[in-house]
Write an enzyme that holds these catalytic residues in place. Structure first.
Site, PDB file in Angstrom:
ATOM      1  N   MET A 123     -13.960  -5.673   8.745  1.00 43.05           N
ATOM      2  CA  MET A 123     -13.901  -5.329   7.323  1.00 43.05           C
ATOM      3  C   MET A 123     -13.174  -6.438   6.580  1.00 43.05           C
ATOM      4  O   MET A 123     -11.998  -6.708   6.857  1.00 43.05           O
ATOM      5  CB  MET A 123     -13.207  -3.977   7.124  1.00 43.05           C
ATOM      6  CG  MET A 123     -13.997  -2.794   7.668  1.00 43.05           C
ATOM      7  SD  MET A 123     -13.141  -1.195   7.552  1.00 43.05           S
ATOM      8  CE  MET A 123     -12.055  -1.286   8.989  1.00 43.05           C
ATOM      9  N   CYS A 182     -23.974  -7.767   6.088  1.00 38.29           N
ATOM     10  CA  CYS A 182     -23.220  -7.831   4.839  1.00 38.29           C
ATOM     11  C   CYS A 182     -24.151  -8.132   3.667  1.00 38.29           C
ATOM     12  O   CYS A 182     -24.911  -9.104   3.707  1.00 38.29           O
ATOM     13  CB  CYS A 182     -22.127  -8.891   4.923  1.00 38.29           C
ATOM     14  SG  CYS A 182     -21.114  -8.990   3.426  1.00 38.29           S
ATOM     15  N   ARG A 203     -13.982   2.549   7.644  1.00 37.39           N
ATOM     16  CA  ARG A 203     -12.928   2.908   6.688  1.00 37.39           C
ATOM     17  C   ARG A 203     -12.006   4.014   7.186  1.00 37.39           C
ATOM     18  O   ARG A 203     -10.812   4.009   6.898  1.00 37.39           O
ATOM     19  CB  ARG A 203     -13.577   3.307   5.360  1.00 37.39           C
ATOM     20  CG  ARG A 203     -14.097   2.115   4.567  1.00 37.39           C
ATOM     21  CD  ARG A 203     -15.005   2.533   3.436  1.00 37.39           C
ATOM     22  NE  ARG A 203     -16.288   3.003   3.940  1.00 37.39           N
ATOM     23  CZ  ARG A 203     -17.187   3.641   3.220  1.00 37.39           C
ATOM     24  NH1 ARG A 203     -16.926   3.926   1.956  1.00 37.39           N
ATOM     25  NH2 ARG A 203     -18.337   4.008   3.747  1.00 37.39           N
TER      26      ARG A 203
END
Length: 344
Positions: free
Chosen positions: A26, A108, A243
């Protein structure tokens, strides 16, 4: 502190076992400080770097981007790029730096990444991805893996994903991490691309059925270990959590060794904080700032008594000149006090 002796060379089987549960790469989050913290919480989870671009390493000489602590292993380097020779050179640098795996970013969707002709836009060119993987495989002895989407823009994932896995797999990639969403290269921000396109977990499961010889992990929208275990029970080889592992790390990583690998006991976030002392003091002694580490620690007590005080004390004080571990101890005392009051 974790053992800081150089790690033993990990076999492909070792890395594949670690990949049962991994923490996603991340940007701006999974730096070396974050990974060190996560390793204190889990001995077994596979950790990934932020994406490092091959041009930055090969043309820019930014080898500091490869810095990592010996305690982080098993740890993988994620590369971004689209030039096979440049990626081969970058992979070689990563292997020389001691990483256990080299991962190619084909997921991405940011404009900056697209302008470099890599990331999710490569889903449109599986032949080029295959060339990149073949070059990287020829350059290093460690495993080369790919993290991809199920498709981009108006592609039909049912058609493009099997072709992608077939062509790239034939080039020598035996392990894929599939983010179970499309990416929209125009019209959605990177954040929206993590949330808006619908998840298609069933497609990922079907890919495992079609390509039984490939090691396939699923990524995207996974929030807890029960959900992760359900994917493993359904036949997938691994689960990558993003996350949730960052914002609620204790809920994921403090229990993962016991629940996913059946080894060890749960780690205690309060003990993890104390174990960070030596690392933090070494960072400060080298001229670093406290907030560079504590920004990754804000979610340690999420959902538990004292979480608000913990976040407030660190958020308000860690950027101050001279802030040191005493501030962290003060924040931890607030958490322990709130814990005691909650059970009184």
């Amino acid at each position: 502190m974790p053992d800081t002796t150089p790690p033993a060379i990990m076999t492909r089987g070792d890395i594949q076992r670690a990949a049962r549960l991994s923490v996603a790469p991340m940007m701006d989050w999974t730096d070396r400080h974050c990974r060190y913290l996560h390793r204190l919480m889990s001995k077994h989870a596979l950790l990934y770097t932020e994406m490092v671009t091959a041009p930055a390493l090969v043309r820019g000489g930014a080898l500091h981007l490869l810095d990592h602590h010996p305690a982080e292993h098993p740890v993988a380097l994620q590369l971004g790029g689209s030039d096979p020779e440049e990626l081969a050179q970058a992979a070689r640098l990563g292997a020389q730096a001691g990483y256990d795996e080299i991962n190619l970013n084909v997921g991405c969707p940011s404009d900056r990444v697209q302008s470099g002709t890599f990331g999710a836009v490569l889903m449109k060119n599986p032949a080029l991805v295959a060339d990149c993987v073949a070059a990287m495989r020829a350059a290093v002895d460690i495993e080369v893996t790919v993290k991809c989407r199920i498709g981009v823009d108006d592609q039909n994932p049912e058609d493009v994903l099997p072709e992608f896995l077939s062509r790239v797999g034939a080039a020598g990639c035996g392990r894929f991490i599939i983010h179970a969403r499309k990416a929209w290269l125009q019209g959605l921000s990177p954040k929206e691309n993590r949330e808006v396109p619908p998840l298609d977990y069933d497609l990922v499961l079907r890919m495992k059925g079609m390509f039984g010889g490939l090691h396939i992990s699923v990524n995207g929208g996974i929030t807890d270990l029960d959900q992760a275990q359900s994917f493993l029970d359904a036949g997938l080889d691994g689960v990558m959590v993003g996350r949730a592992a960052y914002h609620q790390p204790a809920d994921v990583l403090c229990q993962v060794d016991r629940l996913i690998w059946g080894q060890g006991t749960d780690s205690d976030p309060a003990q993890v904080v104390q174990q960070m002392r030596g690392y933090i003091e070494a960072h400060l002694d080298a001229g670093g700032r406290l907030h560079q580490i504590t920004r990754h620690m804000l979610g340690l007590f999420a959902g538990t008594p004292g979480a608000r005080q913990w976040r407030r004390i660190l958020s308000e004080g860690a950027s101050a000149q001279g802030a040191d571990f005493n501030l962290v101890s003060h924040a931890l005392d607030a958490v322990l006090t709130a814990r005691a009051q909650a059970v009184a």
